[in-house]
Design a protein around this motif. Structure first.
Motif, short mmCIF file in Angstrom:
data_model
loop_
_atom_site.label_atom_id
_atom_site.label_comp_id
_atom_site.label_asym_id
_atom_site.label_seq_id
_atom_site.Cartn_x
_atom_site.Cartn_y
_atom_site.Cartn_z
N GLU A 119 39.59 66.30 -118.74
CA GLU A 119 39.07 67.33 -117.85
C GLU A 119 39.26 66.90 -116.40
N GLN A 120 39.77 67.81 -115.59
CA GLN A 120 40.00 67.49 -114.18
C GLN A 120 38.67 67.15 -113.50
N ASN A 121 38.68 66.06 -112.74
CA ASN A 121 37.47 65.62 -112.05
C ASN A 121 37.87 64.86 -110.79
N LYS A 122 38.03 65.59 -109.69
CA LYS A 122 38.50 64.97 -108.45
C LYS A 122 37.44 64.06 -107.83
N ASN A 123 36.17 64.38 -108.06
CA ASN A 123 35.11 63.51 -107.55
C ASN A 123 35.22 62.11 -108.16
N LEU A 124 35.44 62.06 -109.48
CA LEU A 124 35.58 60.77 -110.16
C LEU A 124 36.92 60.12 -109.80
N ALA A 125 37.96 60.94 -109.64
CA ALA A 125 39.28 60.42 -109.28
C ALA A 125 39.22 59.64 -107.97
N VAL A 126 38.55 60.22 -106.98
CA VAL A 126 38.51 59.58 -105.66
C VAL A 126 37.81 58.23 -105.74
N LYS A 127 36.83 58.11 -106.66
CA LYS A 127 36.14 56.82 -106.83
C LYS A 127 37.07 55.77 -107.42
N TYR A 128 37.89 56.19 -108.39
CA TYR A 128 38.83 55.23 -108.98
C TYR A 128 39.96 54.88 -108.01
N PHE A 129 40.42 55.85 -107.22
CA PHE A 129 41.41 55.53 -106.19
C PHE A 129 40.84 54.48 -105.23
#
Length: 340
Positions: A119-129
């Motif tokens: 599932e797309q999750n840009k909030n979580l993505a930015v944390k992993y980046f």
């Protein structure tokens, strides 16, 4: 196996090394699995076999090896359109990421950003980046910087815009050699985008990116050289950078190189060759190129005269909001010039 692979104390022989790695892998040795998988993946001394490589990386991964997890996930993620396989890749990337592997963090963030198999999750993505970036991954630094530069509205808190932090990460990535970060940071400095304008320093970063093959930077640096306002004018070098970018599919650069050929500036005049580059740009949406090509067609200058085709290119430019196209197409309509 390592002795034969490296030529350490014996004559280097990768085929023999692969045989020992295979034997070690079959006996459960994780390092042997990793080396054998790598050789299979790259065709390094043995026949390339990505499928078999993936199976050995998976064996290492399932024994808890982080490198095995990351490389297995990379192989299956890049080699399939199956949602199930992408979901499996995401699972292994996350396992490795949560064990501290910065490359896995970066790839898992990409998957979350795209919603590719998860599932797309840009909030979580930015944390992993950010985690990956803070572990020294230059690609992640650049991705994190771009993501927070503008911010994105999303359910919940969203990705917050932070231009100051974005520039800090762009600078770090650029200084670690990331060419896209060099280009982005250089443009920000050049234009004063979120920071104090510094065209000279911005040009330095754009030049570095251009010299390393970053396509947009080749074009922008060519413009800077052509105009001669920030650094000394050098149309010969400008032409070289325009041509390099054009050959990589940059259509604005194709138009700029065509113009230099048409005028004989920085290169020998060659209007026939100029027409080829200008037409390529025109046929790919560059409206100023449409107008230039139309003028050449109308006058038969560097290309066979064809007033009907000239009118068509002027109309295309006009329909895309180009003032030159509007004026000249209007004149051709008024005069019945090339219009049936």
């Amino acid at each position: 196996g390592l002795s034969f692979y490296r030529g350490d104390g014996v004559q280097k022989n990768k085929k023999t090394a692969s045989s020992y790695f295979y034997q070690g892998a079959e006996k459960g040795n994780i390092m042997s699995m990793l080396y054998y998988a790598q050789m299979l993946s790259e065709g390094d001394g043995i026949e390339m076999n990505r499928s078999l490589s993936a199976s050995y990386y998976k064996k290492a991964a399932d024994l808890g090896n982080v490198l095995g997890m990351t490389n297995y996930a990379r192989l299956i993620y890049g080699g399939t359109d199956s949602d199930n396989r992408k979901a499996e890749a995401a699972m292994y990337f996350k396992k490795a990421a949560d064990k501290g592997n910065d490359e896995a963090m970066f790839y898992y963030a990409i998957i979350l950003t795209k919603g590719d198999g998860v599932e797309q999750n840009k909030n979580l993505a930015v944390k992993y980046f950010k985690k990956s970036a803070d572990n020294g991954n230059a690609d992640a630094m650049h991705a994190y910087a771009i993501m927070i530069r503008e911010g994105e509205e999303e359910e919940g808190e969203g990705v917050k815009s932070n231009q100051r932090e974005s520039l800090m990460y762009l600078r770090r990535a650029a200084n670690k050699g990331n060419v896209n970060a060099m280009a982005s940071y250089g443009q920000a400095l050049f234009n004063g985008d979120g920071t104090q304008e510094d065209k000279k320093k911005g040009t330095d970063f754009i030049k570095k990116a251009a010299e390393r093959g970053q396509i947009d930077s080749m074009y922008v640096y060519g413009l800077i050289l052509e105009q001669g306002k920030i650094i000394s004018e050098d149309k010969k070098k400008a032409a070289e950078f325009f041509k390099k970018a054009a050959d990589k599919g940059h259509y604005e650069a194709s138009f700029s190189y065509g113009q230099l050929l048409f005028k004989g500036e920085g290169v020998d005049m060659d209007k026939k060759e100029a027409a080829k580059f200008i037409k390529k740009a025109a046929d790919n949406g560059v409206t100023n190129a449409m107008c230039s090509l139309a003028a050449m067609l109308r006058e038969g200058d560097g290309i066979g005269q064809n007033k009907k085709a000239a009118a068509e290119y002027y109309k295309k430019a006009a329909d895309n909001g180009n003032l030159c196209g509007m004026l000249n197409y209007g004149l051709m309509l008024r005069n019945g010039d090339g219009i049936d």
